[in-house]
Structure formats: C-alpha cells, structure tokens
Design a protein around this motif. Structure first.
Motif, PDB file in Angstrom:
ATOM      1  N   ALA A 238       1.120  -0.737   0.204  1.00 32.08           N
ATOM      2  CA  ALA A 238      -0.077   0.274  -0.206  1.00 32.08           C
ATOM      3  C   ALA A 238       0.409   1.657   0.204  1.00 32.08           C
ATOM      4  CB  ALA A 238      -0.613   0.001   1.371  1.00 32.08           C
ATOM      5  N   ASP A 239       0.497   1.921  -0.619  1.00 30.65           N
ATOM      6  CA  ASP A 239       0.983   3.630  -1.087  1.00 30.65           C
ATOM      7  C   ASP A 239       1.870   4.022   0.584  1.00 30.65           C
ATOM      8  OD1 ASP A 239       1.877   2.947  -3.487  1.00 30.65           O
ATOM      9  OD2 ASP A 239       0.410   4.276  -4.211  1.00 30.65           O
ATOM     10  N   PHE A 240      -0.079   4.283   1.256  1.00 34.17           N
ATOM     11  CA  PHE A 240      -0.330   4.874   2.124  1.00 34.17           C
ATOM     12  C   PHE A 240      -1.029   4.004   3.362  1.00 34.17           C
ATOM     13  CE2 PHE A 240       0.211   8.621  -0.458  1.00 34.17           C
ATOM     14  CZ  PHE A 240       1.070   9.181   0.095  1.00 34.17           C
ATOM     15  N   VAL A 241      -0.735   4.566   4.420  1.00 28.41           N
ATOM     16  CA  VAL A 241      -1.399   4.027   5.736  1.00 28.41           C
ATOM     17  C   VAL A 241      -2.294   4.875   6.597  1.00 28.41           C
ATOM     18  CG1 VAL A 241      -1.243   1.931   7.863  1.00 28.41           C
ATOM     19  CG2 VAL A 241      -0.078   1.264   5.370  1.00 28.41           C
ATOM     20  N   CYS A 242      -3.541   4.554   7.091  1.00 29.40           N
ATOM     21  CA  CYS A 242      -3.474   5.188   8.127  1.00 29.40           C
ATOM     22  C   CYS A 242      -4.514   4.661   8.985  1.00 29.40           C
ATOM     23  CB  CYS A 242      -5.050   6.512   7.403  1.00 29.40           C
ATOM     24  SG  CYS A 242      -5.954   7.484   8.820  1.00 29.40           S
ATOM     25  N   VAL A 243      -3.851   4.688  10.493  1.00 27.78           N
ATOM     26  CA  VAL A 243      -4.429   4.418  11.114  1.00 27.78           C
ATOM     27  C   VAL A 243      -5.995   4.945  12.146  1.00 27.78           C
ATOM     28  CG1 VAL A 243      -4.041   3.271  13.725  1.00 27.78           C
ATOM     29  CG2 VAL A 243      -2.513   3.007  11.784  1.00 27.78           C
ATOM     30  N   LEU A 244      -6.864   3.781  12.680  1.00 34.99           N
ATOM     31  CA  LEU A 244      -7.975   4.511  13.108  1.00 34.99           C
ATOM     32  C   LEU A 244      -8.258   3.565  13.991  1.00 34.99           C
ATOM     33  CD1 LEU A 244     -10.336   4.919  10.541  1.00 34.99           C
ATOM     34  CD2 LEU A 244      -9.409   7.151  11.058  1.00 34.99           C
ATOM     35  N   GLY A 245      -8.345   4.784  15.657  1.00 36.27           N
ATOM     36  CA  GLY A 245      -8.378   4.037  16.380  1.00 36.27           C
ATOM     37  C   GLY A 245      -9.665   4.603  17.103  1.00 36.27           C
ATOM     38  N   ASP A 246     -10.127   4.542  18.831  1.00 36.12           N
ATOM     39  CA  ASP A 246     -10.699   5.320  19.377  1.00 36.12           C
ATOM     40  C   ASP A 246      -9.870   6.660  18.955  1.00 36.12           C
ATOM     41  OD1 ASP A 246     -12.390   2.865  19.382  1.00 36.12           O
ATOM     42  OD2 ASP A 246     -11.459   2.542  21.309  1.00 36.12           O
ATOM     43  N   SER A 247      -9.097   7.068  19.452  1.00 32.24           N
ATOM     44  CA  SER A 247      -7.969   8.396  19.949  1.00 32.24           C
ATOM     45  C   SER A 247      -8.612   8.935  18.689  1.00 32.24           C
ATOM     46  CB  SER A 247      -6.899   8.316  20.550  1.00 32.24           C
ATOM     47  OG  SER A 247      -6.331   7.711  19.538  1.00 32.24           O
TER      48      SER A 247
ATOM     49  N   VAL B   9      -3.473  10.637  11.166  1.00 25.82           N
ATOM     50  CA  VAL B   9      -2.366  10.618   9.997  1.00 25.82           C
ATOM     51  C   VAL B   9      -2.333   9.459   9.234  1.00 25.82           C
ATOM     52  CG1 VAL B   9       0.193   9.710  10.815  1.00 25.82           C
ATOM     53  CG2 VAL B   9      -1.036  11.166  12.169  1.00 25.82           C
ATOM     54  N   LEU B  10      -2.087   9.533   8.076  1.00 20.21           N
ATOM     55  CA  LEU B  10      -1.613   9.389   6.672  1.00 20.21           C
ATOM     56  C   LEU B  10      -0.339   9.028   6.546  1.00 20.21           C
ATOM     57  CD1 LEU B  10      -3.084   8.465   4.846  1.00 20.21           C
ATOM     58  CD2 LEU B  10      -2.682  10.770   3.413  1.00 20.21           C
ATOM     59  N   LYS B  11       0.273   7.516   6.616  1.00 16.83           N
ATOM     60  CA  LYS B  11       1.858   7.231   6.800  1.00 16.83           C
ATOM     61  C   LYS B  11       2.222   7.227   4.740  1.00 16.83           C
ATOM     62  CE  LYS B  11       5.305   4.853   8.625  1.00 16.83           C
ATOM     63  NZ  LYS B  11       6.076   3.617   9.783  1.00 16.83           N
ATOM     64  N   ASN B  12       3.051   7.864   4.402  1.00 21.13           N
ATOM     65  CA  ASN B  12       3.611   7.977   3.069  1.00 21.13           C
ATOM     66  C   ASN B  12       4.644   5.725   3.268  1.00 21.13           C
ATOM     67  OD1 ASN B  12       5.369   6.828   0.876  1.00 21.13           O
ATOM     68  ND2 ASN B  12       4.948   9.160   0.233  1.00 21.13           N
ATOM     69  N   MET B  13       4.298   5.631   2.796  1.00 24.15           N
ATOM     70  CA  MET B  13       5.419   4.046   3.599  1.00 24.15           C
ATOM     71  C   MET B  13       6.917   3.676   2.647  1.00 24.15           C
ATOM     72  SD  MET B  13       3.632   2.482   5.336  1.00 24.15           S
ATOM     73  CE  MET B  13       3.770   0.475   5.387  1.00 24.15           C
ATOM     74  N   LYS B  14       6.657   4.745   1.803  1.00 23.17           N
ATOM     75  CA  LYS B  14       7.834   4.715   1.149  1.00 23.17           C
ATOM     76  C   LYS B  14       8.842   5.403   1.465  1.00 23.17           C
ATOM     77  CE  LYS B  14       6.215   3.580  -3.749  1.00 23.17           C
ATOM     78  NZ  LYS B  14       5.330   4.065  -4.976  1.00 23.17           N
ATOM     79  N   THR B  15       8.850   6.268   1.891  1.00 21.82           N
ATOM     80  CA  THR B  15       9.416   7.207   3.005  1.00 21.82           C
ATOM     81  C   THR B  15       9.246   7.467   4.848  1.00 21.82           C
ATOM     82  OG1 THR B  15       7.894   9.283   2.623  1.00 21.82           O
ATOM     83  CG2 THR B  15       8.761   8.673   0.260  1.00 21.82           C
ATOM     84  N   GLY B  16       8.224   7.229   4.717  1.00 30.45           N
ATOM     85  CA  GLY B  16       7.739   7.212   6.114  1.00 30.45           C
ATOM     86  C   GLY B  16       7.393   7.999   6.802  1.00 30.45           C
ATOM     87  N   GLU B  17       7.268   9.006   6.176  1.00 29.91           N
ATOM     88  CA  GLU B  17       6.953  10.424   6.348  1.00 29.91           C
ATOM     89  C   GLU B  17       5.221  10.594   6.208  1.00 29.91           C
ATOM     90  OE1 GLU B  17       6.683  15.014   3.942  1.00 29.91           O
ATOM     91  OE2 GLU B  17       7.525  13.474   2.620  1.00 29.91           O
ATOM     92  N   SER B  18       5.237  11.526   7.586  1.00 30.47           N
ATOM     93  CA  SER B  18       3.674  10.839   8.061  1.00 30.47           C
ATOM     94  C   SER B  18       2.927  12.551   7.921  1.00 30.47           C
ATOM     95  CB  SER B  18       3.754  10.582   9.933  1.00 30.47           C
ATOM     96  OG  SER B  18       3.801   9.469  10.132  1.00 30.47           O
ATOM     97  N   VAL B  19       1.859  12.939   7.639  1.00 29.54           N
ATOM     98  CA  VAL B  19       1.126  14.295   8.015  1.00 29.54           C
ATOM     99  C   VAL B  19      -0.057  13.885   8.121  1.00 29.54           C
ATOM    100  CG1 VAL B  19       2.019  15.462   5.981  1.00 29.54           C
ATOM    101  CG2 VAL B  19       0.262  13.541   5.816  1.00 29.54           C
ATOM    102  N   GLU B  20      -0.519  14.598   9.990  1.00 31.97           N
ATOM    103  CA  GLU B  20      -1.766  14.824  10.480  1.00 31.97           C
ATOM    104  C   GLU B  20      -3.211  15.687   9.921  1.00 31.97           C
ATOM    105  OE1 GLU B  20      -1.820  15.136  15.353  1.00 31.97           O
ATOM    106  OE2 GLU B  20      -2.427  16.666  14.412  1.00 31.97           O
ATOM    107  N   PHE B  21      -3.783  15.481   9.613  1.00 30.85           N
ATOM    108  CA  PHE B  21      -4.953  15.554   9.161  1.00 30.85           C
ATOM    109  C   PHE B  21      -6.656  15.055   9.819  1.00 30.85           C
ATOM    110  CE2 PHE B  21      -6.892  12.016   7.273  1.00 30.85           C
ATOM    111  CZ  PHE B  21      -6.181  10.362   7.641  1.00 30.85           C
ATOM    112  N   ALA B  22      -7.553  15.895   9.395  1.00 31.84           N
ATOM    113  CA  ALA B  22      -8.548  15.653   9.389  1.00 31.84           C
ATOM    114  C   ALA B  22      -9.523  14.657   9.193  1.00 31.84           C
ATOM    115  CB  ALA B  22      -9.753  17.187   9.758  1.00 31.84           C
TER     116      ALA B  22
END
Ligand code: HAM
Length: 436
Positions: free
Chosen positions: A379-388, A396-409
C-alpha cells in the motif's frame, strides 16, 4: 476428490497475480487492430457442429480427431469452437454485415477447444487473438493483415520471430496439384497411416499436414504447390512479396506450409519462434476466398489470422518482454476496534467512489497483523484509525515509501490523500529528472 481440485488435462487457470498481464496483452492486441480498422466481435463458445465440419473441413485433424462435440438436450449436435474464423464468418453472414460498406474488419479474443495431446504450448483449452477481413481480394490486404500481426509482435517487444509465407493457389490450380499429390502418395500408400490412406482420394493436401513421422517423411519429398500455381495466383503471390519487402517486413517463402484447415486459398503464413519448443507457431493465417460463398453468402474474398495467446505469453515471459506492474493500493485503512472498523468501512467506500483504491480490515485483525498485511500488498499510504482518532477527529497518513507522516482531519481524508499522492508523484518526478 482430486477431480474437485485438479483442472481437466490441457486446461489452465489465469491466477490473480497474472491477470494484469493478460488484460494488458489482450487490450494492446485489440487496440493495435483498431488502428487498422478492426472492431471486436464476440461469438458463442459453441456452434452447430456442421459449421466446423463444413468450413474447417471433415478431412482435417481438427474435425476428425480434436473437436469437443456433444448432443444437447434438444438432440442437436453441438461443438465447442476449435477456432474463431468459422464462427466469425457465420456471424457476419447472419447479421448481414457484408451488405454494408466493404471491407468489413472484425477482431476477436476468444477461447478455443481442441482435444489434442497436451504439451508445452499445446492445450485443450487455449485462447486466440484474431482478425478477419472480408471483401478485399487485392494483395495489399494480405500485406496489411501480415503487417498487423508483425506490428502487434513488435509492439509487445517480441523478438526473433520468423515470418514464413506460401501460396496454396485457388481451386483451379489446386485441382492439378491435388492430382500430382495423389499420384505421388499412391506410390507410398502401403506406408501411410490409416487416416492418410482415407485422405488420399478426398483431400491429399491434408497428408502434407499429418503429424505421424512416417507420413511427414514421405510428405517432405512430395510435389510443391508453388510449381502448380496459375498465372493469377502467381501474380498475387509475387505482388505480396514485393509489398512485404517495401514494408520492410522480413519473410521467407516456405513451400511446405499448407495450414491444417481446409478453407485456405492463395496466401498462407505463419509467424514462428524457435525459442518455445516444438509448438513454436505463434500466429497462423491466410486467405479464404471461397469460404463465405461456401457458407451461403455472396462470393466474398476474405483473409485473417489468429495468434495463440498462451504461446505468445510464453514467448514474452521467455524474452522478459515488459509487462505493466501490478497496481498497488493507494491506501490501507487500519482500524482498531469494532467502532473504528465500521468507520473505516464507510470511509473506504467514500474514497473508492472518488476513484482511489482502498483496502481496509474486514476480519477484525490486530494492528500488528494489519500492518504486516499493508506491507505485503505494498500500500502506498497507511492510516491507523483507533478510538482516539475517532474521538479527536484527526488521524495520521503515513507514506510507506518514505516513512513521512502528515496529520489531517478525518473528515478531509479525500483531500489529504489527494495532496499526499500529488506530493509523492512530484517527488518521484524530481527523482527521475535528477537521475537523467
Ligand atoms: P491455427 O493455426 O489452427 O489457425 O491456430 C492459430 C494459432 O492458435 C496457432 O498458431 C497457435 O498459436 C494457436 N493454437 C492452435 N492450437 C493450439 C493449441 N492446442 N494450444 C495452444 N495454442 C494453439 C486458426 O485457428 C485459424 N482460424 C487462423 C485464421 C484466422 N486464419 C484465417 N483467419
């Protein structure tokens, strides 16, 4: 039980890992044919048996030994198509396509069925890409069709193919040739196989095509059709050769090619590879000027070819021809807990409507197992969705190639994914520009 988990002999599956290759090849073939004006038609898998016995010919190996024929519940004799030409001719006649502007140009990708002894490149269910052109008698049509086959092979990156051509004349010159063959084979009738003894009177040309080693050896010294061509057929063949030379399509004249089907007249040709074993004929075709009339239509010259897709793909694999990569998912949504799993299902549905490819957990697996899976499917990006994340409405959207993460609504996931993808594409462009 083994019968439930083993496919019938001579058949094969296209597994999900390979389906992209097949789709790519089939699409390319049809697209290139379209450049020449061929439009796809789809004909039934089964036809009335008589269609094949009459067109392919009842003295051919295909009809005598290889057809899958059965009686249906309405007591009709039905045959699974052993090839695509007969059904296509039936179809254009049935729908009156030949009453429209000629030439009529039809392409197809279809499965075929022949009860042959399976080996590498020889199957009982196989697939053909083919084209049929109706209405053109001129050798430019022969050159055009051969050029299409050549183009297709080149575009797919196939190398080292030999084009072999021959002319098997028209009914007029053929009659003289058949008599010469009868005389020749009659002197060897004691040695011929049973099938060929039966062919001696009715269709001695079929002996030239017999796979028995003894018959092939005798056939090697048989009279050659090229010595019997009438003036018109000779002229046609010479013009074709001149055209192929001008088109810079390499060929050799092989006077032993007669093709295994009865409908051919004049030009016959094969594209052969010696890199995939004994079943090296990847493409075969030719003219069949008498078939449309023989099947009840007006006299209409016609010609075409068919390419065996399994043989083509085998060769492409052998030669490491380029295939498109399998697509990777844009996003893996990794929910933790039942509420998040439901939210992820809804978000994924929204994103797919926007055209993103998104996978999410539908098995209630642990986060660790999901991350392993996301890695496996690249997968190009991964986003974990938990209770918090659900409570705070940010993730947070994580770029699986670079490891870079961005926070988003979370409610802006579509935009966030779009932005992240654009950034990734730009970075990749810059990288490839730097490498130049
Ligand atoms: P064909 O030579 O019988 O011609 O078959 C065309 C191609 O189908 C062969 O060159 C080969 O690549 C593939 N093929 C045939 N039999 C098998 C098999 N048992 N397993 C795997 N591949 C196979 C025809 O079928 C004609 N209808 C071609 C044509 C079209 N002529 C004029 N228009």
């Amino acid at each position: 039980m083994a019968l439930l988990t083993t496919a019938p002999r001579g058949t094969g599956d296209v597994l999900p890992a390979d389906s992209k290759k097949w789709q790519y090849v089939e699409r390319k073939l049809l697209e290139i044919a379209e450049l020449y004006g061929f439009r796809e038609s789809r004909v039934p898998v089964f036809e009335h048996t008589e269609l094949f016995t009459r067109s392919v010919g009842d003295t051919t190996d295909v009809v005598q030994k290889e057809m899958y024929t059965f009686t249906d519940k309405g007591d009709r004799s039905i045959t699974l198509r052993p090839e695509g030409t007969a059904g296509t001719v039936r179809s254009v006649l049935e729908h009156g396509l030949l009453n429209e502007a000629l030439p009529v140009k039809v392409s197809y990708v279809l499965s075929c069925y022949r009860y042959e002894k399976p080996q590498a490149g020889r199957l009982r269910e196989f697939h053909q890409f083919g084209v049929e052109c109706f209405g053109a008698a001129d050798p430019t049509a022969d050159a055009e069709v051969i050029s299409l086959a050549d183009d297709v092979l080149q575009t797919l990156g196939v190398r080292n193919m030999h084009l072999e051509i021959n002319s098997i004349g028209c009914p007029t010159c053929r009659a003289k040739y058949q008599q010469a063959l009868r005389d020749y084979f009659a002197a060897h009738s004691q040695e011929l196989c049973g099938t060929c003894v039966g062919r001696l009177e009715r269709n001695p040309m079929r002996i030239l095509d017999c796979k028995s080693p003894v018959c092939s050896k005798i056939a090697a010294d048989a009279p050659k059709i090229l010595d019997y061509l009438c003036e018109d057929c000779k002229q046609h063949f010479e013009t074709l050769q001149a055209l192929l030379t001008q088109m810079q399509i390499n060929y050799v004249v092989n006077p032993t090619i007669v093709r295994g089907l009865d409908y051919y007249t004049r030009t016959v040709f094969e594209f052969v590879s010696d890199e995939i074993g004994s079943q090296g004929t990847v493409c075969g075709g030719g003219r069949y000027d008498g078939l449309v009339e023989q099947m009840g239509g007006n006299p209409t010259p016609a010609l075409g070819f068919a390419m065996g897709l399994e043989r083509l793909m085998m060769l492409m694999d052998k030669q490491c021809c380029p295939f498109p990569e399998n697509d990777t998912p844009d996003l893996y949504l990794a929910p933790m807990g039942a509420a998040a799993q439901q939210k992820a299902a809804v978000l994924a549905a929204d994103l797919r409507r926007e055209g993103f490819s998104v996978l999410t957990d539908v098995m209630g697996r642990s986060l660790k197992a999901q991350m392993k899976y996301a890695d496996k499917i690249h997968a190009d990006f991964v986003c974990v969705l938990g209770d918090s994340e659900l409570e705070q409405g940010t993730a947070v959207l994580k770029n699986m190639k670079t490891g870079e993460s961005v926070e988003f609504a979370v409610e802006n996931l579509t935009d966030a994914l779009y932005d992240a993808q654009t950034k990734l594409a730009l970075a990749e462009l810059e990288e490839s520009a730097a490498a130049l």
